[in-house]
Design a protein around this motif. Sequence first.
Motif, PDB file in Angstrom:
ATOM      1  N   PRO A  42      27.620  42.235  47.460  1.00 44.23           N
ATOM      2  CA  PRO A  42      29.144  41.901  47.684  1.00 44.23           C
ATOM      3  C   PRO A  42      29.029  41.026  49.092  1.00 44.23           C
ATOM      4  CG  PRO A  42      28.671  44.404  47.530  1.00 44.23           C
ATOM      5  CD  PRO A  42      27.339  43.578  47.553  1.00 44.23           C
ATOM      6  N   GLY A  43      29.792  39.879  48.710  1.00 49.54           N
ATOM      7  CA  GLY A  43      30.326  39.016  49.930  1.00 49.54           C
ATOM      8  C   GLY A  43      29.421  37.858  50.146  1.00 49.54           C
ATOM      9  N   THR A  47      32.102  33.317  44.486  1.00 48.94           N
ATOM     10  CA  THR A  47      33.059  32.624  43.994  1.00 48.94           C
ATOM     11  C   THR A  47      33.465  31.484  44.865  1.00 48.94           C
ATOM     12  OG1 THR A  47      34.189  34.987  43.529  1.00 48.94           O
ATOM     13  CG2 THR A  47      35.575  33.158  43.568  1.00 48.94           C
ATOM     14  N   ASP A  69      34.412  42.853  37.989  1.00 51.51           N
ATOM     15  CA  ASP A  69      34.612  43.655  39.005  1.00 51.51           C
ATOM     16  C   ASP A  69      34.940  45.416  38.876  1.00 51.51           C
ATOM     17  OD1 ASP A  69      34.392  42.277  41.750  1.00 51.51           O
ATOM     18  OD2 ASP A  69      35.763  40.760  40.801  1.00 51.51           O
ATOM     19  N   ILE A  70      34.753  45.900  39.771  1.00 53.69           N
ATOM     20  CA  ILE A  70      35.270  47.225  39.655  1.00 53.69           C
ATOM     21  C   ILE A  70      36.648  47.427  39.589  1.00 53.69           C
ATOM     22  CG2 ILE A  70      35.327  49.835  40.669  1.00 53.69           C
ATOM     23  CD1 ILE A  70      32.364  48.866  40.030  1.00 53.69           C
ATOM     24  N   ASP A  71      37.260  46.738  40.244  1.00 49.96           N
ATOM     25  CA  ASP A  71      38.783  46.432  40.238  1.00 49.96           C
ATOM     26  C   ASP A  71      39.202  45.334  41.259  1.00 49.96           C
ATOM     27  OD1 ASP A  71      41.342  47.546  40.235  1.00 49.96           O
ATOM     28  OD2 ASP A  71      40.939  49.248  41.640  1.00 49.96           O
ATOM     29  N   SER A  72      40.416  45.081  41.141  1.00 46.43           N
ATOM     30  CA  SER A  72      41.027  43.952  41.625  1.00 46.43           C
ATOM     31  C   SER A  72      40.899  42.658  40.842  1.00 46.43           C
ATOM     32  CB  SER A  72      40.676  43.478  43.099  1.00 46.43           C
ATOM     33  OG  SER A  72      39.520  42.426  43.136  1.00 46.43           O
ATOM     34  N   VAL A  74      41.465  39.255  42.496  1.00 43.77           N
ATOM     35  CA  VAL A  74      41.158  38.479  43.415  1.00 43.77           C
ATOM     36  C   VAL A  74      40.471  37.192  43.000  1.00 43.77           C
ATOM     37  CG1 VAL A  74      42.037  39.856  45.465  1.00 43.77           C
ATOM     38  CG2 VAL A  74      39.427  39.444  45.001  1.00 43.77           C
ATOM     39  N   ASP A  75      39.375  37.408  42.217  1.00 44.03           N
ATOM     40  CA  ASP A  75      38.450  36.510  42.068  1.00 44.03           C
ATOM     41  C   ASP A  75      38.860  35.549  40.995  1.00 44.03           C
ATOM     42  OD1 ASP A  75      36.699  37.075  44.176  1.00 44.03           O
ATOM     43  OD2 ASP A  75      35.280  38.066  42.773  1.00 44.03           O
ATOM     44  N   GLU A 120      30.429  36.335  36.374  1.00 39.61           N
ATOM     45  CA  GLU A 120      30.088  36.607  37.924  1.00 39.61           C
ATOM     46  C   GLU A 120      29.865  38.313  37.634  1.00 39.61           C
ATOM     47  OE1 GLU A 120      32.582  35.070  40.899  1.00 39.61           O
ATOM     48  OE2 GLU A 120      32.338  36.726  42.044  1.00 39.61           O
ATOM     49  N   VAL A 122      28.878  42.245  39.004  1.00 39.25           N
ATOM     50  CA  VAL A 122      29.410  43.058  39.902  1.00 39.25           C
ATOM     51  C   VAL A 122      28.686  42.709  41.034  1.00 39.25           C
ATOM     52  CG1 VAL A 122      29.813  45.505  40.575  1.00 39.25           C
ATOM     53  CG2 VAL A 122      29.992  44.761  38.395  1.00 39.25           C
ATOM     54  N   GLY A 123      29.046  42.670  42.080  1.00 41.90           N
ATOM     55  CA  GLY A 123      28.310  42.526  43.577  1.00 41.90           C
ATOM     56  C   GLY A 123      27.613  43.836  43.767  1.00 41.90           C
TER      57      GLY A 123
END
Lengths: 223, 223
Positions: A42-43, A47, A69-72, A74-75, A120, A122-123
Amino acid sequence: MEAYKVIQVKQSVFANNDADAEKLRHQLKDQKTFLLNLMSSPGSGKTTTLMRTIALLKDEMKIGVMEADIDSDVDAKTITTSGVRAIQLHTGGMCHLDADMTRQGLTEFGTQDLELVVLENVGNLVCPAEFDTGAVKNAMILSVPEGDDKPLKYPLMFSICDAVLINKIDTLSVFDFDMDAVKARIKKLNPNAEIFPVSARTGEGFEAWAAWLRKEVKEWTQS
Amino acid sequence: MEAYKVIQVKQSVFANNDADAEKLRHQLKDQKTFLLNLMSSPGSGKTTTLMRTIALLKDEMKIGVMEADIDSDVDAKTITTSGVRAIQLHTGGMCHLDADMTRQGLTEFGTQDLELVVLENVGNLVCPAEFDTGAVKNAMILSVPEGDDKPLKYPLMFSICDAVLINKIDTLSVFDFDMDAVKARIKKLNPNAEIFPVSARTGEGFEAWAAWLRKEVKEWTQS
């Protein structure tokens, strides 16, 4: 800006993920679509790295991005501002994607007209390394602030990646990070890995990475 | 410098991890040992944070550290230089620890005489959040370079932690990181979370974090 879908991918029912991944690669070969599986902690800047990569390649090839992603979302929201198509996959808590989950995403996305699709992942430096997604090539990002010892701690991830981007090199002066040591650790695990020191913020190093990706996409879609 | 053991923990056979974790907490209460489960992404500074924490607390209480990793023993090696006991757990590829794996580590380690044991979990924001290790409290580290959007992407991890350290604040000027936004995102998921902005490199912010941990250890071991 294009809109983007958010879809929920479901855990695979296939017992043999490796065989399923191989089948997906054949389908991608038939439709002349190159799938890149991009992984990292993650981070680490997946992106932002993608935004730079898209800017360099979007006039030469049709590109799409699947954000897992698990959730959100934003990407996916960020990626659509680059002018390419994006879709957001939610894994329902799963820490990785397998080949069938990737296929569910590709099917919803509609990738027939795309030459390059970037997944992309999961982080996570652990679980995604264990599951072949059906991608043609695997790439990962290690960022300078994470430290040069990561190949020692997450050896499988570094072993299965064809390309390793070392991102945030514009912050090298702020962190204790031994570039020579990390390169040696990666090469020891994976002598064929291509290593690209880059800064997604400044753009440094992106020409070499984009040249590698351009060559790989051409070889896959034109041979 | 003390020597340290490296042990391989095996996947649990217990179907009900939650019940097993509760049982482990009772055992820890009986022997007056406080177990802290420390989680984060790879490279957020768990080991450096622990070194600082140990320096502040080791004259007041007996401390031990269990380092969990897929591979390598660099972290246990580092921790032993702080003068406390350490053990390295290898998870055999597993992306998290559950209560029984934690118990295997504690048993090998021998924790009867310890008041504070810190379990440094596998670097991962997804899987460790799903498994109660039997720890008395959960803490996590988010580092500034990872970005302020992480609570949106990994909500479960932020929801289950009693304390959130925001590390590497000495690099705030180098990164786009909105401290107020990240605090609001964490509090929205977890109104009771204690948030500690710190720099493990400079020591800034560590007194508040150490004070919280000191209070928690005392309440557990003396009540």
